[in-house]
Write an enzyme that holds these catalytic residues in place. Sequence first.
Site, PDB file in Angstrom:
ATOM      1  N   SER B 455       0.861  -1.179   0.000  1.00 47.82           N
ATOM      2  CA  SER B 455       0.000   0.000   0.000  1.00 47.82           C
ATOM      3  C   SER B 455       0.897   1.228   0.000  1.00 47.82           C
ATOM      4  CB  SER B 455      -0.871  -0.001   1.250  1.00 47.82           C
ATOM      5  OG  SER B 455      -1.435   1.283   1.447  1.00 47.82           O
ATOM      6  N   TYR B 468      -2.141  -0.572  10.297  1.00 46.04           N
ATOM      7  CA  TYR B 468      -2.263  -0.917   8.876  1.00 46.04           C
ATOM      8  C   TYR B 468      -0.956  -0.599   8.155  1.00 46.04           C
ATOM      9  CZ  TYR B 468      -4.089  -0.950   4.112  1.00 46.04           C
ATOM     10  OH  TYR B 468      -4.300  -1.220   2.789  1.00 46.04           O
TER      11      TYR B 468
END
Lengths: 282, 585
Positions: B455, B468
Amino acid sequence: MTSAVAPPGATGAELRGFREVQRLAYECAEAVAAQLAPGVTERGAARMQRDWLHRRGVRDWFHLPFAWFGDRTAFTGFRVPLQFFPTGRRLEEGMAFILDMAPVHKGFTADIGYSGSLGPNPLQDRLLADLEAHRDLILREVRERRPLREIYEDVDRLMAHQGYANRHRAYPFGVIAHKVDRVAERRWSPRLFGFGTQSLRGLAADAVRGHRAGWSPLWSPHRFSDHPPAPGLWAVEPHLGFRGTGAKFEEILVVTDSADPEQSAFWLDDDVPHVRRWAEEK
Amino acid sequence: MTLQGARERWVRTGGVELCVAELGDTAQPTVVLVHGYPDSKEVWSEVAARLAEHFHVVLYDVRGHGRSTAPEPLRGGFTLERLTDDFLAVADAVSPGRPVHLVGHDWGSVQAWEFVTVERTKGRIASFTSMSGPSLDHFGHWIKKRVSRPTPRRIGQLLGQGAKSWYVYLLHTPVLPELAWRGPLGKRWPGILRRLEKVPGGDYPTPSLPTDAAHGAWLYRDNVRPRLRRPRVDAYAHAPVQLVTPLGDAFLSESLYDELELWAPRLTRRTLPAKHWVPRTRPDQLAAWIKEFVVATEGGRPTARAASGPHADRFGGQLVLVTGAGSGIGRATVLAFAEAGARVVAVDRDAQSAARTAELARLVGAPEAWAETVDVSDEQAMEKLAERVAAEYGVVDVLVNNAGIGLAGPFLDTTTEDWRKVLDVNLWGVIHGCRLFGRQMAERGQGGHIVNTASAAAYLPSRSLPAYSTSKAAVLMLSECLRAELAGRGIGVSAICPGFVNTNITSTARFAGVGPEEEDRRRRKSARLYGLRNYPPEKVAEAVLRAVVRNQAVVPVTAEARGGRLMSRFTPRALRAIARLEPPL
């Protein structure tokens, strides 16, 4: 459904009138679809629909017939409304197509969408089969008197769950449905960008009246559709798109102010090609 | 030697005796494999064994090679006309009255182009699969066109191929090549192949190598100059052609095959990230493509099943496994591979959506698609999945570790349970995937590719996504390390770093430190913001395929991901300042 309660301003006889013109339009779609062959252009297909209906007495239109072939059925790359108009795109073997027309006959309006393909197209067959859930969902939630905007969102969610894109969002105002009504028969009815001026006038009048009463003749994802279904006739057109293939149906949903859920909303006619097709598949 | 169970026969033609080996059921379609230089028919042993399960496979030693005898004298004995005589004699002996499917590698392919473009073989060849060997006539026209109408690009192509052909010039010198091959080069050749060409050792090359190579020099001397000087103008293929291009070929450039459609109208293109000796290094893939092509032409289709999507030449028939394939980027990736003709396995913890993805994949062009219901964080379930996939579908060619969950909220509000969940899926899921399927790829030894979905959060610090971002940063580093480790085995590893992509990750994300109502509100708010950004997962899927084709290491996908990557390199302090801002939720 012939014993149905009519919405205010529409008698049982009037419903029959609407049903007749909707049947006529679907007959036209099936007749034209049967004549389509490789090499026919979108303009050609639109012209065929127009001629077919003209021969049967149609003089006025809610909108002139549209025809979309190939990836135009999913409105791939559509940015401006002019792209909806038929082009010189030629039909090829296995290509999906959509015919969409809204004739006015004896003062009654129909607005229908017919999806098909030239020869087998398993992908579009799948899309068409998956539209059945949308027809059921829309009727169920309209009967529950859910705000139109929420129903719109539920349709969106179901499409996403099925793995498809919502393509009715590409229509003007992103509408999934709009109201249709009776139209006065005039000898001369000019058209504006393919839309009949009489019908546009009716829609505009509804918009003004609805604006005062808190509803809109356009069923959209926007705030102005945040109201329970207004009684009347709605041309509902969910449109699925998936990687360059699209499928839709369009037909009229009758909404009344009856307290009986069964009578409060129903499809004008259950004997339409896509419903017959789903029944055959079962 | 290695052609186990082969039936041998001798075919006498034009003053030589050819050693012909046959495998498989003679009632099946006949596939004739022609070897190159400096090889003998044994170069095909791996491919032949795989094809013999389905076809009548025929191999022969080209005159002067292996156990076939050499013409007397050598000069003038290796012309393409003579080689065509040999082929026709073999074809008539092994498959009288029925056309054969021809497969050629290197000089075997050069010869086979001659066979498939001359008049007298018409009706004897059903299809031709070419690898690493252009037609000398097409090559002659290719050069002429570039010399007579030079543009900078064409000159570059000429010089590039000219440099790659260095050995052709050497082979034209008298005597020296023979001396080298019979002397030191012949001895060192197996080691050179292993080191430079990554050809696995074992019983290849055969002991006949020095004589093969010495005789084979006449292939070049008898044909190259005359054909390049006066290429035939009627060299049109009269059978469907499948062209397999190894992208890492040290001797032939890809541009040689530009405009090949002019000469071979019924052409199917395949590309392979491999070096020159593909029959040794990629036998599984070759056998699969040959089989598909032969079956397609036998069934009356002029080309193999035409997948229409981008990169179909590369992924056609390959096995691709994607985790988190039930929605979002995973589903879009499966569908993009399906459009390229890959066989796909859609893995998701939700059985229904995985099945739906597999169904859609079949509709858009996957020859086969399966759904598997597995939670990637479950070690045992993943092990079972790996076993099942290997046993039922084969070794995965491309693995996409995509499954992930979102978790937002300040570090101090994040519970250990939250941490465990996000690490279990986002990091351990990737570890299990790489561990199990990566091992299968490495053990097969025929390359592959692993894509991990990281990501932009992997390199963009933020006060709102500590858990995350940490999990994704770990995925990014894991990918980089694994890339270094697996590079030597021909396995590429890519990390994809999407930014804000419009998927349902927002509506399932956990927001730590807030009540359920507030969490729901934030989910809806973030879903709306992502919807406004409206970056479609299909574009990320395109980036995934591109990353595999180009073997890219780290691929930031959206504008914010690319910009963030630049900032993390050049203005990290600015990023740290931005990281302190509260997100607008």
